[in-house]
Scaffold this motif. Structure first.
Motif, PDB file in Angstrom:
ATOM      1  N   GLN A  15       0.867  -1.323  -0.083  1.00 57.93           N
ATOM      2  CA  GLN A  15       0.116  -0.063   0.065  1.00 57.93           C
ATOM      3  C   GLN A  15       0.984   1.237  -0.014  1.00 57.93           C
ATOM      4  O   GLN A  15       1.880   1.359   0.682  1.00 57.93           O
ATOM      5  N   VAL A  16       0.154   2.456  -0.751  1.00 55.87           N
ATOM      6  CA  VAL A  16       1.012   3.471  -0.848  1.00 55.87           C
ATOM      7  C   VAL A  16       0.495   4.663  -0.472  1.00 55.87           C
ATOM      8  O   VAL A  16      -1.001   4.700  -0.920  1.00 55.87           O
ATOM      9  N   ALA A  17       1.206   5.669   0.253  1.00 58.21           N
ATOM     10  CA  ALA A  17       0.360   6.792   0.617  1.00 58.21           C
ATOM     11  C   ALA A  17      -0.028   7.844  -0.486  1.00 58.21           C
ATOM     12  O   ALA A  17       0.662   7.721  -1.453  1.00 58.21           O
ATOM     13  N   LEU A  22       5.864   4.589   1.208  1.00 55.91           N
ATOM     14  CA  LEU A  22       4.954   3.199   1.699  1.00 55.91           C
ATOM     15  C   LEU A  22       4.336   3.582   2.710  1.00 55.91           C
ATOM     16  O   LEU A  22       4.403   4.155   3.811  1.00 55.91           O
ATOM     17  N   ASP A  23       3.213   2.934   2.727  1.00 51.63           N
ATOM     18  CA  ASP A  23       2.095   3.120   3.993  1.00 51.63           C
ATOM     19  C   ASP A  23       1.935   1.730   4.509  1.00 51.63           C
ATOM     20  O   ASP A  23       1.168   0.802   4.246  1.00 51.63           O
ATOM     21  N   ALA A 258      -9.437  -3.246  -7.970  1.00 55.46           N
ATOM     22  CA  ALA A 258     -10.374  -4.006  -7.268  1.00 55.46           C
ATOM     23  C   ALA A 258     -10.414  -4.128  -5.764  1.00 55.46           C
ATOM     24  O   ALA A 258     -11.658  -3.902  -5.444  1.00 55.46           O
ATOM     25  N   GLU A 259      -9.225  -3.943  -5.415  1.00 57.52           N
ATOM     26  CA  GLU A 259      -9.117  -4.130  -3.865  1.00 57.52           C
ATOM     27  C   GLU A 259      -9.840  -2.553  -3.299  1.00 57.52           C
ATOM     28  O   GLU A 259     -10.715  -2.795  -2.253  1.00 57.52           O
ATOM     29  N   GLN A 260      -9.635  -1.608  -4.010  1.00 56.53           N
ATOM     30  CA  GLN A 260     -10.353  -0.314  -3.547  1.00 56.53           C
ATOM     31  C   GLN A 260     -11.947  -0.354  -3.754  1.00 56.53           C
ATOM     32  O   GLN A 260     -12.553  -0.264  -2.812  1.00 56.53           O
ATOM     33  N   VAL A 261     -12.421  -1.022  -5.031  1.00 60.27           N
ATOM     34  CA  VAL A 261     -13.804  -1.070  -4.923  1.00 60.27           C
ATOM     35  C   VAL A 261     -14.330  -1.864  -3.804  1.00 60.27           C
ATOM     36  O   VAL A 261     -15.404  -1.416  -3.438  1.00 60.27           O
ATOM     37  N   MET A 262     -13.747  -2.842  -3.367  1.00 57.25           N
ATOM     38  CA  MET A 262     -14.273  -3.792  -2.340  1.00 57.25           C
ATOM     39  C   MET A 262     -13.967  -3.224  -1.027  1.00 57.25           C
ATOM     40  O   MET A 262     -14.284  -3.832  -0.063  1.00 57.25           O
ATOM     41  N   GLY A 263     -13.271  -2.017  -0.723  1.00 58.33           N
ATOM     42  CA  GLY A 263     -13.045  -1.406   0.401  1.00 58.33           C
ATOM     43  C   GLY A 263     -11.930  -2.252   1.240  1.00 58.33           C
ATOM     44  O   GLY A 263     -11.888  -2.143   2.504  1.00 58.33           O
ATOM     45  N   ARG A 264     -10.857  -2.818   0.314  1.00 59.92           N
ATOM     46  CA  ARG A 264      -9.841  -3.536   1.256  1.00 59.92           C
ATOM     47  C   ARG A 264      -8.566  -2.923   1.080  1.00 59.92           C
ATOM     48  O   ARG A 264      -7.521  -3.194   1.682  1.00 59.92           O
ATOM     49  N   GLY A 265      -8.466  -1.803   0.052  1.00 59.77           N
ATOM     50  CA  GLY A 265      -7.054  -1.117  -0.036  1.00 59.77           C
ATOM     51  C   GLY A 265      -7.194   0.147  -1.154  1.00 59.77           C
ATOM     52  O   GLY A 265      -8.335   0.457  -1.283  1.00 59.77           O
ATOM     53  N   SER A 266      -6.172   0.447  -1.573  1.00 60.08           N
ATOM     54  CA  SER A 266      -6.170   1.810  -2.223  1.00 60.08           C
ATOM     55  C   SER A 266      -5.506   1.215  -3.753  1.00 60.08           C
ATOM     56  O   SER A 266      -4.672   0.597  -3.908  1.00 60.08           O
ATOM     57  N   GLU A 267      -5.914   1.937  -4.783  1.00 59.51           N
ATOM     58  CA  GLU A 267      -5.671   1.965  -6.335  1.00 59.51           C
ATOM     59  C   GLU A 267      -4.205   2.529  -6.662  1.00 59.51           C
ATOM     60  O   GLU A 267      -3.639   2.346  -7.574  1.00 59.51           O
ATOM     61  N   ARG A 268      -3.648   3.253  -5.436  1.00 61.87           N
ATOM     62  CA  ARG A 268      -2.387   3.874  -5.727  1.00 61.87           C
ATOM     63  C   ARG A 268      -1.184   3.264  -5.925  1.00 61.87           C
ATOM     64  O   ARG A 268      -1.136   2.049  -5.209  1.00 61.87           O
ATOM     65  N   LEU A 270       3.147   2.656  -7.444  1.00 60.52           N
ATOM     66  CA  LEU A 270       4.365   3.327  -7.597  1.00 60.52           C
ATOM     67  C   LEU A 270       4.823   3.396  -9.073  1.00 60.52           C
ATOM     68  O   LEU A 270       4.414   2.891  -9.933  1.00 60.52           O
ATOM     69  N   PRO A 271       5.259   4.794  -9.462  1.00 62.01           N
ATOM     70  CA  PRO A 271       5.941   4.733 -10.782  1.00 62.01           C
ATOM     71  C   PRO A 271       6.886   3.845 -11.222  1.00 62.01           C
ATOM     72  O   PRO A 271       7.523   3.286 -10.475  1.00 62.01           O
ATOM     73  N   PRO A 272       6.829   3.303 -12.449  1.00 58.72           N
ATOM     74  CA  PRO A 272       6.403   3.928 -13.595  1.00 58.72           C
ATOM     75  C   PRO A 272       4.866   3.603 -13.463  1.00 58.72           C
ATOM     76  O   PRO A 272       4.236   4.219 -14.678  1.00 58.72           O
ATOM     77  N   ARG A 273       4.271   2.809 -12.998  1.00 54.39           N
ATOM     78  CA  ARG A 273       2.904   2.294 -13.130  1.00 54.39           C
ATOM     79  C   ARG A 273       1.866   3.647 -12.695  1.00 54.39           C
ATOM     80  O   ARG A 273       2.439   4.546 -11.833  1.00 54.39           O
ATOM     81  N   MET A 274       0.735   3.931 -13.464  1.00 58.13           N
ATOM     82  CA  MET A 274      -0.065   4.789 -12.752  1.00 58.13           C
ATOM     83  C   MET A 274      -1.353   4.085 -12.685  1.00 58.13           C
ATOM     84  O   MET A 274      -1.750   3.348 -13.494  1.00 58.13           O
ATOM     85  N   PRO A 275      -2.330   4.678 -11.816  1.00 58.80           N
ATOM     86  CA  PRO A 275      -3.786   4.069 -11.700  1.00 58.80           C
ATOM     87  C   PRO A 275      -4.372   4.156 -13.214  1.00 58.80           C
ATOM     88  O   PRO A 275      -4.069   5.023 -14.125  1.00 58.80           O
TER      89      PRO A 275
END
Length: 302
Positions: A15-17, A22-23, A258-268, A270-275
């Protein structure tokens, strides 16, 4: 060396802040929730854990946090995904010191080794640590094939005990069984051929989409274990649209969304990936919402 690894091992997310740091608290919450929902092991810092977007110190911090919150409830197996053997040994030894229960060892990143070079890489790590090792075969992603020839070269390395098979060709499960019997514990590693792998001898499933739907993932494997193939197929068919995401280039973003939609985490990420953005983001959200609205009955009849 033997292991009792089996069942569902989600490749957990890191998970990323909002500031891209790092979160670790959020990562621990994600891990704790998965364990409470019944998973039987964890893969820390795999592809979905964004291993190669982290530096050495960050990897050790994430792993240490996951080992801490897991508190021995399930095995923690950490990905070892490095450019060369020296770096792989360094992290593997740090993981052993941090309390990991095992390693998921990848081929060298970037350079595509010949069979004898790949075997030497695996042997180098395997002889430098005392932890059990799961080799990770994923030719579509990493361009390197762990062939039976390579597995024969490392058959005497006691720490190498398992193979995560993520090639889309499910014939490999049978070929491995025919070649090596029970020498290596097999894990299904590609979500949308997981059931086929379990039927063909895999003892467990390293899964990406389990992060969003852990109870259904556990129920699928348990159905196979008790011989209830009808229930296994029912869950698998319901799950399949999402499972296909695991085979796509943007699997990390899709799984975190998918995690975020299900209330389990964040879609954030780390680069170079982007949401995910635009139509792709809307498509994945719709798939997850459809799956959530049509969840199968997991009650065991009789």
């Amino acid at each position: 060396m033997t292991v009792d690894w089996k069942g569902v091992f989600p490749a957990v997310t890191t998970q990323v802040a909002e500031d891209m740091s790092l979160d670790l608290d959020a990562t621990q919450k994600v891990v704790d929730a998965l364990i409470r929902d019944g998973v039987t092991g964890l893969i820390a810092l795999g592809t979905v854990g964004e291993n190669n977007s982290l530096d050495y110190d960050e990897k050790v911090r994430v792993l240490t946090a996951i080992v801490e919150v897991t508190a021995g409830r399930v095995p923690v197996v950490t990905g070892v995904s490095e450019y060369d053997t020296r770096r792989a040994i360094r992290y593997a030894q740090a993981a052993e010191k941090a309390g990991a229960d095992g390693l998921m060892l990848l081929p060298p990143m970037v350079y595509v080794p010949k069979p004898h070079e790949l075997a030497a890489h695996f042997r180098g790590v395997g002889e430098a640590v005392g932890l059990p090792i799961m080799l990770y075969n994923n030719p579509p992603a990493y361009r390197t094939v762990i062939t039976p020839e390579v597995m024969a070269m490392v058959e005497d390395v006691k720490t190498i005990v398992a193979v995560k098979e993520s090639a889309p060709d499910t014939r490999r499960f049978t070929d491995f069984k025919n070649a090596f019997g029970d020498r290596y514990v097999l894990f299904a590693g590609l979500d949308d051929v997981a059931l086929e792998g379990l039927w063909l001898g895999a003892r467990g499933w390293v899964s990406g989409l389990t992060n969003a739907f852990p109870k259904e993932s556990v129920a699928l494997v348990e159905a196979v274990e008790r011989g209830d193939n009808a229930k296994a197929v029912e869950i698998y068919r319901w799950f399949m649209p999402l499972l296909h995401l695991d085979a796509e280039h943007d699997l990390v973003q899709s799984i975190k969304l998918a995690e975020q939609v299900m209330g389990r985490g964040s879609e954030r990420v780390l680069p170079p990936r982007m949401p995910l953005i635009g139509e792709r983001r809307a498509e994945v959200i719709a798939m997850v919402e459809q799956a959530a609205a049509t969840r199968p009955d997991l009650t065991i009849k009789g």
